[in-house]
Design an enzyme around this catalytic site. Structure first.
Site, mmCIF file in Angstrom:
data_model
loop_
_atom_site.group_PDB
_atom_site.id
_atom_site.type_symbol
_atom_site.label_atom_id
_atom_site.label_comp_id
_atom_site.label_asym_id
_atom_site.label_seq_id
_atom_site.Cartn_x
_atom_site.Cartn_y
_atom_site.Cartn_z
ATOM 1 N N ASP A 17 -25.223 -13.864 20.755
ATOM 2 C CA ASP A 17 -25.795 -12.475 20.659
ATOM 3 C C ASP A 17 -26.852 -12.313 21.754
ATOM 4 O O ASP A 17 -27.997 -11.869 21.357
ATOM 5 C CB ASP A 17 -26.259 -12.277 19.087
ATOM 6 C CG ASP A 17 -26.278 -10.592 18.955
ATOM 7 O OD1 ASP A 17 -25.664 -9.839 20.082
ATOM 8 O OD2 ASP A 17 -26.587 -10.214 17.921
ATOM 9 N N PHE A 61 -28.217 -4.466 11.032
ATOM 10 C CA PHE A 61 -28.336 -3.336 10.284
ATOM 11 C C PHE A 61 -29.103 -2.367 10.749
ATOM 12 O O PHE A 61 -29.792 -2.582 11.826
ATOM 13 C CB PHE A 61 -29.245 -3.832 8.819
ATOM 14 C CG PHE A 61 -30.533 -4.410 9.170
ATOM 15 C CD1 PHE A 61 -31.651 -3.310 9.274
ATOM 16 C CD2 PHE A 61 -30.786 -5.741 9.291
ATOM 17 C CE1 PHE A 61 -32.862 -3.818 9.555
ATOM 18 C CE2 PHE A 61 -32.215 -6.054 9.529
ATOM 19 C CZ PHE A 61 -33.299 -5.078 9.748
ATOM 20 N N HIS A 108 -31.522 -3.236 14.027
ATOM 21 C CA HIS A 108 -31.342 -4.600 14.343
ATOM 22 C C HIS A 108 -29.773 -4.765 14.592
ATOM 23 O O HIS A 108 -28.941 -4.956 13.797
ATOM 24 C CB HIS A 108 -32.003 -5.667 13.281
ATOM 25 C CG HIS A 108 -31.407 -7.033 13.481
ATOM 26 N ND1 HIS A 108 -31.340 -8.086 12.551
ATOM 27 C CD2 HIS A 108 -31.259 -7.808 14.560
ATOM 28 C CE1 HIS A 108 -30.947 -9.282 13.005
ATOM 29 N NE2 HIS A 108 -30.951 -9.074 14.239
ATOM 30 N N ASN A 152 -33.452 -12.764 21.027
ATOM 31 C CA ASN A 152 -32.441 -13.662 21.594
ATOM 32 C C ASN A 152 -32.212 -13.632 23.062
ATOM 33 O O ASN A 152 -31.810 -12.916 23.646
ATOM 34 C CB ASN A 152 -30.960 -13.416 21.082
ATOM 35 C CG ASN A 152 -30.807 -14.011 19.596
ATOM 36 O OD1 ASN A 152 -31.704 -14.511 18.903
ATOM 37 N ND2 ASN A 152 -29.697 -13.967 19.079
ATOM 38 N N HIS A 160 -38.656 -13.874 13.577
ATOM 39 C CA HIS A 160 -38.035 -12.719 13.796
ATOM 40 C C HIS A 160 -37.645 -11.993 12.754
ATOM 41 O O HIS A 160 -37.100 -10.812 13.027
ATOM 42 C CB HIS A 160 -36.907 -12.862 14.927
ATOM 43 C CG HIS A 160 -35.837 -13.445 14.224
ATOM 44 N ND1 HIS A 160 -35.649 -14.631 13.475
ATOM 45 C CD2 HIS A 160 -34.378 -13.009 14.453
ATOM 46 C CE1 HIS A 160 -34.280 -14.790 12.914
ATOM 47 N NE2 HIS A 160 -33.790 -14.058 13.502
ATOM 48 N N GLY A 161 -37.989 -12.565 11.401
ATOM 49 C CA GLY A 161 -37.364 -11.928 10.245
ATOM 50 C C GLY A 161 -37.689 -13.009 9.193
ATOM 51 O O GLY A 161 -38.370 -14.067 9.372
ATOM 52 N N LYS A 202 -25.252 -1.633 6.294
ATOM 53 C CA LYS A 202 -24.654 -2.616 7.018
ATOM 54 C C LYS A 202 -23.177 -2.231 7.762
ATOM 55 O O LYS A 202 -23.206 -2.478 8.769
ATOM 56 C CB LYS A 202 -24.443 -3.548 5.829
ATOM 57 C CG LYS A 202 -25.611 -4.214 5.281
ATOM 58 C CD LYS A 202 -26.678 -4.983 6.032
ATOM 59 C CE LYS A 202 -26.119 -6.322 6.451
ATOM 60 N NZ LYS A 202 -26.704 -7.128 7.292
#
EC number: 6.5.1.-
Length: 405
Positions: free
Chosen positions: A75, A139, A169, A241, A296-297, A374
């Site tokens: 990704d 999401f 995101h 990424n 990042h989360g 989502k």
């Protein structure tokens, strides 16, 4: 909370985490293994570290002379974009907002070529998915500002606590996957020398996918704003990424980030799960010991395959459609609903707390999830409907035979 530290595991391998932060042993093993690869100068794991397919997620890697596409992953260009809307927080109705967002994962019927062209992005074979969030942990979230810790920093980027925000995101969808697949089909997991035609070709494709991913986030936000009848402005858009050339220690290196936000490009939003807060932070500059990166989360606590099995007895399906803040979750994919359940993730406050205690960030604001989108389409729906139709046909055939007897 323990004593948050930046712990050294081996020469050039560090982890940012407190003693109370649980990190899976497999993730630490992958971090150590990656840190020992040829050409790897430094490796840093964040408090959201968890196992990944070709290396740990939630980490940054500094290599000399070599580019490792498998560390970037499929990704390419995935990131977070925070938008300020003109929608009133006071008048927000989660159910009404959710209804308007329903169907946002259907293909966009606008001018895709024009959208990309305006942003200087080349057309690809994957443009039919432009403007869609995708699956996995991606999401779109409508958020309200719950706390302001640093009014000047929040105002500096244009965050308005009286208005709703959008957090997007997503990444390069099938485009990034095709780039990684082309590399592995030819080179396997082997790295590329940065100064070769192969290395330059990968970087060019990588940069194209990163630009496509940013255009995708822009379009997802545009579609959401249009559906809500709102105007908006992008406050930040950061990729977590990717690979970037850097000068380090007097030599040209490449900084790979796999699920690690850049700490040298302004404020960063660290999202939680769909049932948790997101935290806007200001990075402390020039932290080379953390490779100029942040979490990042929240990071996974349960793997996708074990989430449903472990949570099915604790939660009902209807529990997954709401969050503790009175918000709504839009997800038409039954499997994804369980895989992305809030308890499958670490608490965002814990992850950010480690970063803060390690001296890497200052908290600016806390945002609550109002509506998390989502997907509204069930990808297995047609197959399931076909299976049910075949079952009905077989039952009818058996009933007809029974009547004939």
């Amino acid at each position: 909370m323990g004593n948050p530290i930046i712990a050294t595991r081996a020469p050039g391998v560090r982890v940012v985490a407190s003693a109370s932060t649980w990190i899976e042993g497999e993730a630490l093993r992958q971090l150590d293994e990656t840190g020992a690869l040829p050409g790897m100068r430094e490796t840093v794991g964040m408090p959201d570290l968890h196992p990944g397919k070709n290396g740990p997620v939630g980490a940054a890697f500094l290599s000399e002379g070599l580019i490792r596409p498998t560390l970037v992953g499929s990704d390419i260009g995935c990131g977070m974009a925070l938008w300020q809307t003109d929608l009133s927080r006071r008048r927000a109705d989660p159910d009404r907002i959710a209804a308007r967002l329903d169907g946002l994962d259907a293909p966009w019927d606008g001018d895709v070529a024009g959208w990309l062209g305006e942003r200087g992005v080349a057309a690809t074979a994957f443009d039919a998915s432009l403007g869609t969030v995708g699956h996995g942990n991606h999401f779109l979230e409508v958020q309200s500002v719950a706390e302001i810790h640093d009014p000047d920093a929040a105002a500096g980027i244009g965050l308005d606590p009286a208005r709703l925000a959008l957090l997007v995101h997503t990444g390069s969808r099938g485009l990034g996957e095709s780039i990684l697949r082309a590399h592995t089909e030819r080179h396997g997991a082997s790295p590329l020398r940065a100064d070769t035609p192969e290395g330059e070709s990968y970087l060019a494709a990588h940069d194209g996918a990163t630009a496509w991913a940013r255009a995708n986030r822009d379009l997802v936000a545009h579609r959401a704003l249009t559906a809500l009848g709102a105007e908006g402005q992008c406050l930040l858009d950061l990729c977590h990424n990717g690979v970037t050339p850097v000068e380090a220690g007097g030599c040209r290196c490449h900084l790979h980030r796999k699920g690690a936000a850049p700490a040298d490009r302004g404020l960063v939003v660290v999202p939680g799960s769909r049932g948790d807060v997101s935290v806007l932070v200001e990075p402390v500059p020039d932290r080379a010991d953390a490779l100029w990166s942040l979490a990042h989360g929240a990071g996974r606590k349960l793997g996708r395959h074990e989430a449903k099995a472990k949570l099915k007895g604790r939660l009902r399906r209807e529990d997954l459609a709401r969050n503790p803040y009175g918000g709504v979750v839009v997800c038409g994919d039954e499997r994804l609903l369980w895989e992305e359940a809030a308890p499958a993730y670490k608490p965002a406050a814990s992850v950010v707390g480690d970063l803060e205690a390690a001296g890497l960030v200052r908290v600016v604001a806390v945002l609550h999830p109002l509506v998390t989108f989502k997907c509204s389409l069930d990808p297995d729906g047609p197959a399931r409907a076909g299976k049910q139709a075949r079952l009905r046909e077989r039952r009818s055939a058996r009933a007809a035979k029974h009547r004939e007897r």
